[in-house]
Design an enzyme around this catalytic site. Sequence first.
Site, mmCIF file in Angstrom:
data_model
loop_
_atom_site.group_PDB
_atom_site.id
_atom_site.type_symbol
_atom_site.label_atom_id
_atom_site.label_comp_id
_atom_site.label_asym_id
_atom_site.label_seq_id
_atom_site.Cartn_x
_atom_site.Cartn_y
_atom_site.Cartn_z
ATOM 1 N N CYS A 259 2.053 -29.222 -7.694
ATOM 2 C CA CYS A 259 0.665 -29.270 -7.875
ATOM 3 C C CYS A 259 0.146 -28.051 -8.253
ATOM 4 C CB CYS A 259 -0.110 -29.360 -6.496
ATOM 5 S SG CYS A 259 0.443 -31.030 -5.873
HETATM 6 C C1 UGA Z 1 -0.874 -28.401 -2.597
HETATM 7 C C2 UGA Z 1 -2.349 -28.403 -1.640
HETATM 8 O O1 UGA Z 1 -2.157 -27.377 -0.398
HETATM 9 C C3 UGA Z 1 -2.817 -29.761 -1.226
HETATM 10 O O2 UGA Z 1 -4.072 -29.647 -0.505
HETATM 11 C C4 UGA Z 1 -3.055 -30.577 -2.666
HETATM 12 O O3 UGA Z 1 -3.625 -31.655 -2.080
HETATM 13 C C5 UGA Z 1 -1.830 -30.550 -3.053
HETATM 14 O O4 UGA Z 1 -1.196 -29.292 -3.589
HETATM 15 C C6 UGA Z 1 -1.965 -31.197 -4.467
HETATM 16 O O5 UGA Z 1 -2.668 -30.990 -5.280
HETATM 17 O O6 UGA Z 1 -1.864 -32.611 -4.620
HETATM 18 P P1 UGA Z 1 1.627 -28.693 -1.758
HETATM 19 O O7 UGA Z 1 1.645 -28.511 -3.048
HETATM 20 O O8 UGA Z 1 2.108 -30.088 -1.303
HETATM 21 O O9 UGA Z 1 0.057 -29.105 -1.714
HETATM 22 O O10 UGA Z 1 2.145 -27.744 -0.795
HETATM 23 P P2 UGA Z 1 1.391 -26.464 0.025
HETATM 24 O O11 UGA Z 1 1.682 -26.633 1.313
HETATM 25 O O12 UGA Z 1 0.206 -26.024 -0.587
HETATM 26 O O13 UGA Z 1 2.644 -25.370 -0.598
HETATM 27 C C7 UGA Z 1 2.486 -25.094 -2.038
HETATM 28 C C8 UGA Z 1 3.308 -23.754 -1.973
HETATM 29 O O14 UGA Z 1 2.978 -22.580 -1.423
HETATM 30 C C9 UGA Z 1 4.671 -23.923 -1.303
HETATM 31 O O15 UGA Z 1 5.881 -23.465 -2.321
HETATM 32 C C10 UGA Z 1 4.740 -22.947 -0.142
HETATM 33 O O16 UGA Z 1 6.036 -22.368 0.078
HETATM 34 C C11 UGA Z 1 3.838 -21.979 -0.553
HETATM 35 N N1 UGA Z 1 3.024 -21.228 0.371
HETATM 36 C C12 UGA Z 1 2.107 -21.800 1.215
HETATM 37 C C13 UGA Z 1 3.291 -19.812 0.738
HETATM 38 O O17 UGA Z 1 4.058 -19.179 -0.138
HETATM 39 N N2 UGA Z 1 2.341 -19.212 1.450
HETATM 40 C C14 UGA Z 1 1.567 -19.977 2.139
HETATM 41 O O18 UGA Z 1 0.984 -19.088 3.184
HETATM 42 C C15 UGA Z 1 1.199 -21.354 2.225
#
Ligand code: UGA
Length: 416
Positions: A259
Amino acid sequence: MGTGYVGLVSGICFAKLGNNVICVDVDEKKIDKINKGITPIYEKGLEELLLKYKKKIKATTDYSSSINKTDVTFICVGTPSKGDGSIDLIFIKEVAVEIAKIIKQKDDYHLIVVKSTVLPGTTRDIILPLLEKHSKKKIGKDFGLAMNPEFLREGIAVNDFLNPDRIVIGAYDEKSKNLLKELYKDFSCTIVETSLSAAEMIKYASNSFLATKISFINEIGNLCKKLKIDAYEVADGMGFDKRIGRAFLDSGIGWGGSCFPKDLQALLALTKEKNVHAKIIESTIEVNDLQPLKLIELLKKHIPNLKGKAIGILGLAFKPDTDDIRESRAIPIVEKLLKEGAVIKAYDPKAMKNFEELYPQIEFCSSAKEVLDSNATLITTKWDEFKKLDFKGKIVIDGRRLKEAETARIYEGVSW
Ligand code: UGA
């Protein structure tokens, strides 16, 4: 329409809420699995729900029967990136034409809801004209149209669907809005009512903001590392400010997944097309591209020449609790290690099969423990099971803040 993460989770959760659901996909293998009670993707709690509400869920490749037997169609097909980062609408356009051809023959009113992530203006300027052209019917009278973005995180998508912070409904008219609100009547959160295009923009702006938050804290983290400050203490201190919030301030090796990378590229391509200077989005991406390489820099502090050295990688999925490796930060790390001639030993509880398709040349271990038998180990995804490992005596470079790894002989965190 579409049984990927979004379509399948939404479909199964709508069944849990009491609706009869028909999941449609062109992929017969997926359809067979769903009808057998098996989810084609791994998502916590999803298969249990599918089995529990089996009577309310059917899967088929037949658009016609599904549209004729239902009142509302959610479009949940993928919107991948083209080579230049712009969004590819091929699947969504195809589905819109298919739906139009069927509602042409249908007497009853039908509501079409776009859930796929599409750039602002797409539902109004591309989907709507296709629906009217191919159905020869009139929006408002014969069919309705709404845009209802999803905010599901992979791994906890079921929980996110059932406990949302807000539900955004962009509707063409009152009738479409009210019918969609009816479907969400059991939710207690705020329902944000907007235009079709504002709903689309809310999705992009939300994802871009979250990615910006992560890149921002990574930039602060890089400075913290030089100053011997723990960026997590800083994030905790910032997080208590209600205007900031602690979420998405975990610094590390950056964001991946299906995403954020795709959505930021698509938004950036749109700003270029519209001649808008988008310095923040550009920098958010740039910081993220450089961040995984910090882990290698730290590794080289301890092992300057990686040629022939066994380097362990703990975690290949783009985040824990998923088998998804799309844009995983482990990918640029593995690329760099291979270039430097390292021998890679990797382990991930769920994502090894997917990773092996990309990198058959690396060694996949049968346990996390086996990975530790290397010259140094990198932590790239924070899986719970890594907490139980005995890191004593090892060299560990941590990209995800696994506290338990601090017992290693040499331990370096990327921003702490
Ligand atoms: C993301 C959004 O959080 C959702 O709200 C959205 O619906 C989704 O994309 C989408 O567009 O469908 P997602 O890609 O499943 O969700 O994953 P996240 O939990 O957001 O994490 C994304 C990335 O950021 C991961 O690689 C995670 O490790 C990283 N991350 C997350 C960090 O490095 N630090 C953080 O504090 C949080």
